[in-house]
Design a protein around this motif. Structure first.
Motif, PDB file in Angstrom:
ATOM      1  N   GLU A   1      16.486  45.842  40.289  1.00  0.00           N
ATOM      2  CA  GLU A   1      16.337  47.293  40.212  1.00  0.00           C
ATOM      3  C   GLU A   1      16.424  47.863  41.614  1.00  0.00           C
ATOM      4  OE1 GLU A   1      15.510  51.171  38.557  1.00  0.00           O
ATOM      5  OE2 GLU A   1      16.296  49.276  37.748  1.00  0.00           O
ATOM      6  N   HIS A   2      17.394  48.757  41.830  1.00  0.00           N
ATOM      7  CA  HIS A   2      17.564  49.430  43.115  1.00  0.00           C
ATOM      8  C   HIS A   2      17.582  48.424  44.268  1.00  0.00           C
ATOM      9  CE1 HIS A   2      16.443  53.232  45.671  1.00  0.00           C
ATOM     10  NE2 HIS A   2      17.632  52.723  45.965  1.00  0.00           N
ATOM     11  N   GLY A   3      18.327  47.351  44.097  1.00  0.00           N
ATOM     12  CA  GLY A   3      18.511  46.373  45.168  1.00  0.00           C
ATOM     13  C   GLY A   3      17.344  45.441  45.394  1.00  0.00           C
ATOM     14  N   ARG A   4      16.383  45.418  44.451  1.00  0.00           N
ATOM     15  CA  ARG A   4      15.210  44.557  44.612  1.00  0.00           C
ATOM     16  C   ARG A   4      14.951  43.711  43.366  1.00  0.00           C
ATOM     17  NH1 ARG A   4      11.723  48.350  47.402  1.00  0.00           N
ATOM     18  NH2 ARG A   4      12.434  48.443  49.567  1.00  0.00           N
ATOM     19  N   HIS A   5      14.352  42.547  43.611  1.00  0.00           N
ATOM     20  CA  HIS A   5      13.729  41.760  42.566  1.00  0.00           C
ATOM     21  C   HIS A   5      12.222  42.005  42.628  1.00  0.00           C
ATOM     22  CE1 HIS A   5      17.559  39.866  42.082  1.00  0.00           C
ATOM     23  NE2 HIS A   5      17.502  39.195  43.224  1.00  0.00           N
ATOM     24  N   HIS A   6      11.532  41.630  41.564  1.00  0.00           N
ATOM     25  CA  HIS A   6      10.095  41.900  41.455  1.00  0.00           C
ATOM     26  C   HIS A   6       9.340  40.585  41.301  1.00  0.00           C
ATOM     27  CE1 HIS A   6       6.310  43.603  40.050  1.00  0.00           C
ATOM     28  NE2 HIS A   6       6.788  44.831  40.157  1.00  0.00           N
ATOM     29  N   LEU A   7       8.353  40.366  42.166  1.00  0.00           N
ATOM     30  CA  LEU A   7       7.545  39.156  42.078  1.00  0.00           C
ATOM     31  C   LEU A   7       6.583  39.223  40.892  1.00  0.00           C
ATOM     32  CD1 LEU A   7       6.629  38.630  45.835  1.00  0.00           C
ATOM     33  CD2 LEU A   7       8.194  37.224  44.475  1.00  0.00           C
ATOM     34  N   ASP A   8       6.355  38.084  40.273  1.00  0.00           N
ATOM     35  CA  ASP A   8       5.347  37.941  39.229  1.00  0.00           C
ATOM     36  C   ASP A   8       4.155  37.223  39.853  1.00  0.00           C
ATOM     37  OD1 ASP A   8       3.744  37.292  37.072  1.00  0.00           O
ATOM     38  OD2 ASP A   8       5.417  36.774  35.743  1.00  0.00           O
ATOM     39  N   LEU A   9       3.090  37.957  40.111  1.00  0.00           N
ATOM     40  CA  LEU A   9       1.972  37.387  40.852  1.00  0.00           C
ATOM     41  C   LEU A   9       1.115  36.433  40.031  1.00  0.00           C
ATOM     42  CD1 LEU A   9       0.844  40.268  43.201  1.00  0.00           C
ATOM     43  CD2 LEU A   9       2.036  38.156  43.746  1.00  0.00           C
ATOM     44  N   ARG A  10       1.521  36.142  38.814  1.00  0.00           N
ATOM     45  CA  ARG A  10       0.884  35.050  38.083  1.00  0.00           C
ATOM     46  C   ARG A  10       1.407  33.701  38.541  1.00  0.00           C
ATOM     47  NH1 ARG A  10       2.268  36.894  32.094  1.00  0.00           N
ATOM     48  NH2 ARG A  10       4.269  37.177  33.168  1.00  0.00           N
ATOM     49  N   HIS A  11       2.554  33.710  39.215  1.00  0.00           N
ATOM     50  CA  HIS A  11       3.158  32.449  39.652  1.00  0.00           C
ATOM     51  C   HIS A  11       2.566  32.034  40.990  1.00  0.00           C
ATOM     52  CE1 HIS A  11       6.110  29.442  40.853  1.00  0.00           C
ATOM     53  NE2 HIS A  11       6.489  29.404  39.580  1.00  0.00           N
ATOM     54  N   PRO A  12       2.132  30.785  41.153  1.00  0.00           N
ATOM     55  CA  PRO A  12       1.469  30.379  42.406  1.00  0.00           C
ATOM     56  C   PRO A  12       2.342  30.516  43.638  1.00  0.00           C
ATOM     57  CG  PRO A  12       1.873  28.482  40.950  1.00  0.00           C
ATOM     58  CD  PRO A  12       2.128  29.700  40.146  1.00  0.00           C
ATOM     59  N   ALA A  13       3.650  30.352  43.509  1.00  0.00           N
ATOM     60  CA  ALA A  13       4.517  30.478  44.688  1.00  0.00           C
ATOM     61  C   ALA A  13       4.580  31.920  45.162  1.00  0.00           C
ATOM     62  CB  ALA A  13       5.914  29.961  44.363  1.00  0.00           C
ATOM     63  N   ALA A  14       4.627  32.873  44.225  1.00  0.00           N
ATOM     64  CA  ALA A  14       4.646  34.288  44.615  1.00  0.00           C
ATOM     65  C   ALA A  14       3.353  34.660  45.313  1.00  0.00           C
ATOM     66  CB  ALA A  14       4.860  35.159  43.382  1.00  0.00           C
ATOM     67  N   ARG A  15       2.243  34.241  44.755  1.00  0.00           N
ATOM     68  CA  ARG A  15       0.951  34.581  45.357  1.00  0.00           C
ATOM     69  C   ARG A  15       0.752  33.888  46.694  1.00  0.00           C
ATOM     70  NH1 ARG A  15      -4.633  35.865  42.309  1.00  0.00           N
ATOM     71  NH2 ARG A  15      -6.042  35.802  44.092  1.00  0.00           N
ATOM     72  N   ALA A  16       1.147  32.635  46.793  1.00  0.00           N
ATOM     73  CA  ALA A  16       0.999  31.916  48.059  1.00  0.00           C
ATOM     74  C   ALA A  16       1.815  32.590  49.156  1.00  0.00           C
ATOM     75  CB  ALA A  16       1.422  30.458  47.885  1.00  0.00           C
ATOM     76  N   HIS A  17       3.020  33.056  48.803  1.00  0.00           N
ATOM     77  CA  HIS A  17       3.856  33.774  49.780  1.00  0.00           C
ATOM     78  C   HIS A  17       3.148  35.011  50.296  1.00  0.00           C
ATOM     79  CE1 HIS A  17       6.895  36.439  51.361  1.00  0.00           C
ATOM     80  NE2 HIS A  17       6.829  37.208  50.284  1.00  0.00           N
ATOM     81  N   LEU A  18       2.621  35.832  49.409  1.00  0.00           N
ATOM     82  CA  LEU A  18       1.974  37.071  49.845  1.00  0.00           C
ATOM     83  C   LEU A  18       0.652  36.803  50.545  1.00  0.00           C
ATOM     84  CD1 LEU A  18       2.724  39.583  46.963  1.00  0.00           C
ATOM     85  CD2 LEU A  18       3.872  39.301  49.153  1.00  0.00           C
ATOM     86  N   ASP A  19      -0.079  35.802  50.123  1.00  0.00           N
ATOM     87  CA  ASP A  19      -1.309  35.447  50.835  1.00  0.00           C
ATOM     88  C   ASP A  19      -1.002  35.074  52.277  1.00  0.00           C
ATOM     89  OD1 ASP A  19      -3.037  35.934  48.764  1.00  0.00           O
ATOM     90  OD2 ASP A  19      -3.151  33.842  48.103  1.00  0.00           O
ATOM     91  N   ALA A  20       0.048  34.296  52.465  1.00  0.00           N
ATOM     92  CA  ALA A  20       0.419  33.887  53.822  1.00  0.00           C
ATOM     93  C   ALA A  20       0.819  35.096  54.657  1.00  0.00           C
ATOM     94  CB  ALA A  20       1.553  32.866  53.767  1.00  0.00           C
ATOM     95  N   VAL A  21       1.554  36.038  54.042  1.00  0.00           N
ATOM     96  CA  VAL A  21       1.969  37.242  54.768  1.00  0.00           C
ATOM     97  C   VAL A  21       0.761  38.040  55.223  1.00  0.00           C
ATOM     98  CG1 VAL A  21       3.085  39.492  54.511  1.00  0.00           C
ATOM     99  CG2 VAL A  21       4.243  37.437  53.690  1.00  0.00           C
ATOM    100  N   VAL A  22      -0.143  38.344  54.305  1.00  0.00           N
ATOM    101  CA  VAL A  22      -1.284  39.189  54.657  1.00  0.00           C
ATOM    102  C   VAL A  22      -2.223  38.472  55.618  1.00  0.00           C
ATOM    103  CG1 VAL A  22      -3.289  40.406  53.747  1.00  0.00           C
ATOM    104  CG2 VAL A  22      -1.110  40.520  52.532  1.00  0.00           C
ATOM    105  N   ASP A  23      -2.448  37.192  55.425  1.00  0.00           N
ATOM    106  CA  ASP A  23      -3.326  36.464  56.344  1.00  0.00           C
ATOM    107  C   ASP A  23      -2.742  36.424  57.750  1.00  0.00           C
ATOM    108  OD1 ASP A  23      -5.053  36.088  54.255  1.00  0.00           O
ATOM    109  OD2 ASP A  23      -4.535  33.987  53.904  1.00  0.00           O
ATOM    110  N   ARG A  24      -1.413  36.428  57.848  1.00  0.00           N
ATOM    111  CA  ARG A  24      -0.776  36.512  59.176  1.00  0.00           C
ATOM    112  C   ARG A  24      -0.961  37.900  59.775  1.00  0.00           C
ATOM    113  NH1 ARG A  24       4.500  38.064  59.544  1.00  0.00           N
ATOM    114  NH2 ARG A  24       4.938  37.179  57.483  1.00  0.00           N
ATOM    115  N   LEU A  25      -0.689  38.938  58.999  1.00  0.00           N
ATOM    116  CA  LEU A  25      -0.789  40.303  59.524  1.00  0.00           C
ATOM    117  C   LEU A  25      -2.218  40.646  59.915  1.00  0.00           C
ATOM    118  CD1 LEU A  25       1.475  42.324  57.042  1.00  0.00           C
ATOM    119  CD2 LEU A  25       2.128  41.049  59.077  1.00  0.00           C
ATOM    120  N   VAL A  26      -3.160  40.257  59.075  1.00  0.00           N
ATOM    121  CA  VAL A  26      -4.551  40.626  59.311  1.00  0.00           C
ATOM    122  C   VAL A  26      -5.255  39.611  60.205  1.00  0.00           C
ATOM    123  CG1 VAL A  26      -6.772  41.118  58.200  1.00  0.00           C
ATOM    124  CG2 VAL A  26      -4.639  41.839  57.098  1.00  0.00           C
TER     125      VAL A  26
END
Length: 699
Positions: free
Chosen positions: A417-442
């Motif tokens: 949709e509009h050049g993007r895919h959408h993560l399903d945060l029930r999947h452990p790989a999607a959540r692990a990716h975002l956890d790593a991102v936020v833990d790096r930023l914060v």
């Protein structure tokens, strides 16, 4: 207004004194919610549900009068006290299917709200394919004369750049009288509003109301980011209300409940006030919203936020552009500085369809983004960043490296949709990716504020295995809330701003977790007042982020106008402050000083609207906050026409006042208070001006 029981033996199993509501069971075991004097026929079963093979008893647009709802009978009930809340669970059962419904009713003694949710469990021997289920039903609503002619229906349309546009119509204009006695049947239609796709408020707010001529109000709210619907109509000469989460007909939601499995509906709340109309009802709803939120220091301190995006850098931040803005924002009194969209963009083809890794762009920050974040900290401000966590651009490497199951799919095909895919945060790989991102930023970069945006409507949802798209969206939505809560557990000082292209995901599933809500992307300061004034119908004032974007080429009136409109919410300062002259900066600093003076009063105050909820083109708009010691009031005048307006403020009638102009001193505002009538005359001699007043008792 009365919510409108005959001769069959009935008993009460639950009551709410403030709402004067009772859950009543009759001789057949049917349980309905209403008032003691009401006609049983006008009430609605406590739970209405449809399932494949178990539809409605009367076909049409209405999702009441269901076969399952008609069969559900009382089993037992329990009541517990928990932290000042009283929680009653009424258990119902359907002997035919084995479906059990636990209706959880939560109240706080002394308040006028009722929160409800339903747990369904399959105690039968075969799977049951659910297609709709109510979270809350109420029947027998009537006006003060026991009819429907005095009822008014209220709902809010929502749109990108035009949020919180409240509409009203006589109930009989939307639900016409059909003369049931002549036909022997009810109508097949109703008044309904619902969400579509993953923008929960992309069409309407999940809020509505019925009022009567004497000032009584029923006000409701559904708490879901993954599909909701409400309907109201006529039943046996009275009005009824039914509140739903997602359903099959509107959201492609169905849920197969295997034997031994259970399903929980989304919550909803009903507010009842006997007088004071919508102002009183929204005041009660505001108090409820504050009670269900996650506790966070931000809700008390209300720091001033500068964001570089709106009418300023517009997604094009660089070290060179940011450094002077950081210095100017700090000098103006900002306490948080947010680098908005674009900080990760080093792609010649643009960033929109390449996002996902959330790494800083070296070309934008030659000395590294840490140089910018450190500069924000040196100036005494908390650094913030924009993030759109649920999406991955089609050109992002993550679109290839994350497993296909980590994304939304329908028919086995990944959704785009509009050049993007959408993560399903029930999947452990999607959540692990975002956890790593936020833990790096914060954790590594020291970011203390994240603006979490959401700029696509992904449609009905995702199919994982045999689940329906709507069930997939609900599953992701619940995982998303859990993910945000876990972030705040790990980083308790982190502030999360909820944004959905402005206010397109402005619901209290999100806002019970997030600390702030972007109210709009509206860039025209003259179009913002009706949004800013009505934002408190959707979100508590201390969570309502309103843009204030003064510019160096603005007139003093225009600078004051855009600043004044944000002072009763969460001021989101923007604009090229670094290019302003001293007089212009003084106007900005003066507004920020006023905000810091009044902000301790905002978290405990309740909203009101002396001119009613604003229409989109209204020339005069007024929005106030009623506190324990004083009242704050913002008045806008837009366009030509009369330069004066009289506002009625009933809660101050009979109180001697001396209205004080808090901001700006340049508007040449004049006021006159008539205590006997509770009327405030306001004069703004020039068009497109605004004023913030304090109304405190004159001793």
């Amino acid at each position: 207004m009365t919510a409108a029981v005959g001769t069959v033996e009935r008993s009460h199993v639950w009551s709410h004194p403030e709402l004067e509501l009772h859950a009543v069971v009759d001789g057949t075991g049917s349980v309905r919610l209403g008032r003691p004097e009401q006609d049983w026929a006008g009430l609605v079963p406590l739970v209405e549900a449809t399932a494949t093979g178990h539809g409605r008893l009367w076909s049409g647009e209405r999702f009441i009068e269901t076969a399952i709802g008609d069969r559900l009978t009382y089993r037992d009930h329990t009541t517990v006290q928990d932290g000042g809340m009283e929680r009653t669970t009424i258990r119902l059962a359907d002997a035919l299917t084995g479906l059990v419904a636990d209706v959880v009713l939560e109240v706080r003694p002394g308040t006028g709200f009722l929160r409800s949710r339903v747990r369904l469990a399959n105690e039968g021997g075969v799977p049951l394919r659910l297609e709709s289920v109510t979270t809350l039903t109420l029947g027998g609503i009537s006006d003060e004369d026991g009819g429907l002619d005095g009822l008014t229906l209220h709902w809010a349309d929502n749109e990108w750049l035009a949020e919180c546009r409240w509409r009203r119509a006589a109930f009989r204009d939307q639900v016409v009288p059909l003369n049931r006695s002549a036909h022997g049947h009810e109508g097949r239609g109703c008044f309904e509003r619902s969400s579509q796709g993953s923008w929960s408020t992309g069409r309407h707010l999940p809020v509505g109301a019925l009022t009567d001529r004497d000032g009584g109000a029923w006000l409701w709210q559904i708490e879901s980011s993954a599909g909701w619907r409400f309907e109201t109509g006529e039943r046996e000469g009275a009005a009824y209300l039914a509140l739903f989460g997602p359903d099959d007909a509107h959201h492609q939601w169905h849920h197969t409940l295997a034997p031994g499995e259970e399903f929980h509906t989304v919550p909803a709340v009903l507010v009842r006030t006997e007088e004071g109309g919508l102002d009183a009802a929204f005041g009660e709803l505001t108090g409820y919203r504050r009670r269900i939120r996650r506790e966070h220091p931000d809700q008390r301190t209300l720091p001033v936020i500068y964001n570089d995006y709106m009418n300023t850098l517009m997604g094009d931040p660089t070290t060179e552009k940011l450094m002077p803005l950081i210095e100017a924002a700090a000098a103006a009194g900002a306490e948080v500085f947010v680098v908005d969209a674009g900080w990760y963009d080093d792609d010649a083809q643009g960033w929109w369809d390449a996002v996902g890794a959330w790494e800083p762009a070296p070309g934008r920050f030659p000395g590294g983004i840490q140089e910018v974040l450190d500069a924000i900290g040196r100036h005494g401000m908390t650094p913030g960043l924009w993030l759109e966590p649920e999406v991955v651009g089609v050109r992002s490497p993550l679109a290839r490296t994350l497993p296909s199951e980590a994304f939304f799919r329908r028919g086995g095909i990944r959704v785009t949709e509009h050049g993007r895919h959408h993560l399903d945060l029930r999947h452990p790989a999607a959540r692990a990716h975002l956890d790593a991102v936020v833990d790096r930023l914060v954790g590594e970069w020291g970011v203390g504020y994240l603006k979490l945006d959401y700029n696509i409507n992904i449609g009905p949802g995702t199919e994982s295995g045999l689940e329906s798209p709507g069930a997939g969206l609900l599953g992701h939505h619940r995982a998303h809330l859990d993910w945000m809560s876990a972030l705040l557990d790990r980083h308790p000082g982190l502030v999360l701003e909820n944004c959905g292209s402005g206010g397109l995901r402005m619901d209290y599933a999100q806002l019970a977790v997030a600390q702030l809500q972007s109210t709009s992307d509206q860039q025209d300061p003259l179009r913002y007042p009706p949004i800013a004034a009505a934002a408190a119908t959707a979100v508590t004032p201390e969570q309502a982020a309103v843009w204030a974007y003064p510019q160096p080429d603005d007139t003093p009136d225009r600078i004051a106008f855009t600043l004044t409109g944000a002072l009763l919410g969460r001021i989101h300062l923007s604009g090229f402050l670094d290019r302003m002259n001293d007089d212009q900066l003084d106007l900005v600093r003066a507004a920020i000083r006023v905000y810091k003076e009044i902000r301790p009063d905002i978290p405990g105050a309740r909203p009101f609207w002396p001119l009613g909820l604003p229409a989109w083109e209204d020339a005069w708009i007024a929005h106030g906050l009623r506190g324990s010691e004083s009242t704050l009031l913002t008045v806008w005048r837009r366009g030509p026409g009369a330069g004066h307006r009289t506002l009625t403020i009933p809660h101050l009638r009979g109180v001697p006042l001396r209205p004080a102009v808090l901001h700006p001193g340049t508007a040449d505002a004049e006021t006159e208070w008539n205590a006997a009538e509770g009327e405030l005359a306001v004069s703004l001699p020039r068009p497109d001006t605004a004023v913030l007043l304090r109304l405190a008792p004159h001793m």
